[in-house]
Design a protein around this motif. Structure first.
Motif, PDB file in Angstrom:
ATOM      1  N   GLU A 132      14.401 -24.061  -1.369  1.00 58.66           N
ATOM      2  CA  GLU A 132      15.746 -23.710  -0.910  1.00 58.66           C
ATOM      3  C   GLU A 132      16.058 -22.250  -1.192  1.00 58.66           C
ATOM      4  OE1 GLU A 132      20.263 -25.016  -0.499  1.00 58.66           O
ATOM      5  OE2 GLU A 132      18.826 -26.432  -1.289  1.00 58.66           O
ATOM      6  N   TRP A 135      13.975 -19.960   1.187  1.00 58.77           N
ATOM      7  CA  TRP A 135      14.453 -20.079   2.561  1.00 58.77           C
ATOM      8  C   TRP A 135      15.759 -19.321   2.758  1.00 58.77           C
ATOM      9  CZ3 TRP A 135      13.936 -24.555   6.414  1.00 58.77           C
ATOM     10  CH2 TRP A 135      12.593 -24.897   6.584  1.00 58.77           C
ATOM     11  N   VAL A 142       9.305 -18.247   6.963  1.00 57.60           N
ATOM     12  CA  VAL A 142       8.858 -18.891   5.724  1.00 57.60           C
ATOM     13  C   VAL A 142       8.121 -20.188   6.041  1.00 57.60           C
ATOM     14  CG1 VAL A 142       9.594 -19.933   3.541  1.00 57.60           C
ATOM     15  CG2 VAL A 142      10.781 -17.911   4.412  1.00 57.60           C
ATOM     16  N   LEU A 262      21.347 -24.079   3.908  1.00 58.33           N
ATOM     17  CA  LEU A 262      20.518 -24.444   5.040  1.00 58.33           C
ATOM     18  C   LEU A 262      21.265 -25.421   5.931  1.00 58.33           C
ATOM     19  CD1 LEU A 262      17.082 -25.104   3.315  1.00 58.33           C
ATOM     20  CD2 LEU A 262      17.718 -23.119   4.672  1.00 58.33           C
ATOM     21  N   SER A 266      17.448 -28.941   8.838  1.00 60.23           N
ATOM     22  CA  SER A 266      16.393 -28.239   8.100  1.00 60.23           C
ATOM     23  C   SER A 266      16.284 -28.762   6.675  1.00 60.23           C
ATOM     24  CB  SER A 266      16.684 -26.732   8.057  1.00 60.23           C
ATOM     25  OG  SER A 266      16.714 -26.184   9.344  1.00 60.23           O
ATOM     26  N   LEU A 270      12.961 -30.636   5.384  1.00 61.70           N
ATOM     27  CA  LEU A 270      12.163 -29.973   4.349  1.00 61.70           C
ATOM     28  C   LEU A 270      12.051 -30.837   3.107  1.00 61.70           C
ATOM     29  CD1 LEU A 270      10.596 -27.547   3.353  1.00 61.70           C
ATOM     30  CD2 LEU A 270      12.745 -26.517   2.629  1.00 61.70           C
ATOM     31  N   ALA A 279       9.377 -22.262   9.107  1.00 64.67           N
ATOM     32  CA  ALA A 279      10.685 -21.891   9.645  1.00 64.67           C
ATOM     33  C   ALA A 279      10.593 -20.504  10.259  1.00 64.67           C
ATOM     34  CB  ALA A 279      11.743 -21.898   8.542  1.00 64.67           C
ATOM     35  N   LYS A 281      12.623 -17.649  11.617  1.00 63.62           N
ATOM     36  CA  LYS A 281      14.022 -17.201  11.531  1.00 63.62           C
ATOM     37  C   LYS A 281      14.345 -16.219  12.646  1.00 63.62           C
ATOM     38  CE  LYS A 281      14.658 -17.797   6.571  1.00 63.62           C
ATOM     39  NZ  LYS A 281      15.250 -17.206   5.357  1.00 63.62           N
TER      40      LYS A 281
END
Length: 294
Positions: A132, A135, A142, A262, A266, A270, A279, A281
């Protein structure tokens, strides 16, 4: 797409980072001159009396682990970077900063999961603190590889499951995989998740056909499908399909770099996915709710 992809991994020599290396090597396409980068945050306190935590030792270890039986990774394709841990930031914040400084395109992190990772005060613990935090903090793409993730076999084609939602972020995720990562024999499965009415509407029908055309033009092995989910259970639908198709990588388009939390999809995916989660972005797509993609 012509620029070599720079794939970096936070490296401390642990079993989790070694496991992440297998996924990292699968993201590197030597035919496109991709670069493999080791990123280490040097903590003087941890090095005291512990030679295996010194950057020189870890650098040699990283080089050994980076060996790819399908093609030697070394020389210009292998880099090592060290940043001293700052007093005011966490190791994860320093790692995100180092990835940005070295222009890393995809940062790979190993994550032991929420049952073994204690979050700081005020942090939620559903995902695992490492996943977390990285991210949220990292402005690069990532890839999270958990200790429970399926092992990647470099000798067989990989299966990529890409979740799309019609937004720019998921289109960017699709293009990134096809143009910068994919190996010749890999399989790509593109899914849109929604109600039967949503999947059958003209807008989504055209969108899915566009993905099919793109894959056909590039002669990509795979398929594009609409997956019916009930009561908005997108995360559950994604996880079910990951297991069904035995995906090696689940790919999500994540909207915006600046969210403190997040998106719910997601986060749920995850926290429970058994495969590596990539991911992609998209800084241009700053939606607060990202649907299928994130």
């Amino acid at each position: 797409k012509d620029k070599p992809l720079r794939v970096g991994a936070g490296w401390d020599g642990s079993a989790v980072t070694k496991r992440a290396m297998m996924s990292m090597k699968r993201l590197v396409n030597l035919e496109r001159n991709s670069v493999l980068c080791g990123l280490h945050i040097e903590d003087a306190k941890k090095q005291e009396g512990n030679p295996v935590m010194k950057p020189d030792f870890l650098s040699r270890q990283f080089e050994r682990e980076a060996y790819n039986p399908l093609g030697r990774v070394g020389g210009k394709n292998l880099h090592w970077y060290v940043k001293e841990k700052s007093e005011e930031h966490s190791t994860y914040a320093d790692l995100a900063a180092l990835a940005l400084e070295q222009k890393i395109d995809i940062l790979v992190v190993g994550n032991i999961g929420h049952t073994q990772s204690k979050p700081a005060a005020g942090e939620e613990k559903d995902l695992g603190h490492v996943a977390e935090t990285v991210w949220r903090l990292c402005k690069t793409h990532v890839c999270v590889v958990k200790s429970s993730s399926y092992a990647i076999d470099l000798k067989r084609p990989a299966t990529w499951l890409i979740s799309v939602d019609g937004g720019h972020a998921s289109m960017m995720a699709f293009c990134t995989v096809l143009l910068r990562i994919l190996w010749a024999e890999d399989e790509v499965i593109v899914h849109y998740y929604g109600s039967s009415d949503e999947i059958c509407c003209e807008e989504k029908t055209v969108m899915l056909e566009d993905y099919r055309d793109a894959m056909k033009q590039r002669k990509i092995n795979g398929r594009v499908e609409g997956i019916v989910v009930e009561n908005g259970g997108i995360a559950s639908g994604i996880l079910e399909q990951c297991s069904k198709v035995q995906a090696d990588f689940l790919v999500l388009g994540l909207a915006g770099f600046t969210h403190e939390k997040l998106g719910s999809v997601s986060k749920d995916v995850l926290g429970a996915a058994r495969c590596s989660v990539l991911a992609i972005k998209d800084q241009l797509d700053d939606r607060s709710n990202s649907g299928n993609g994130g």
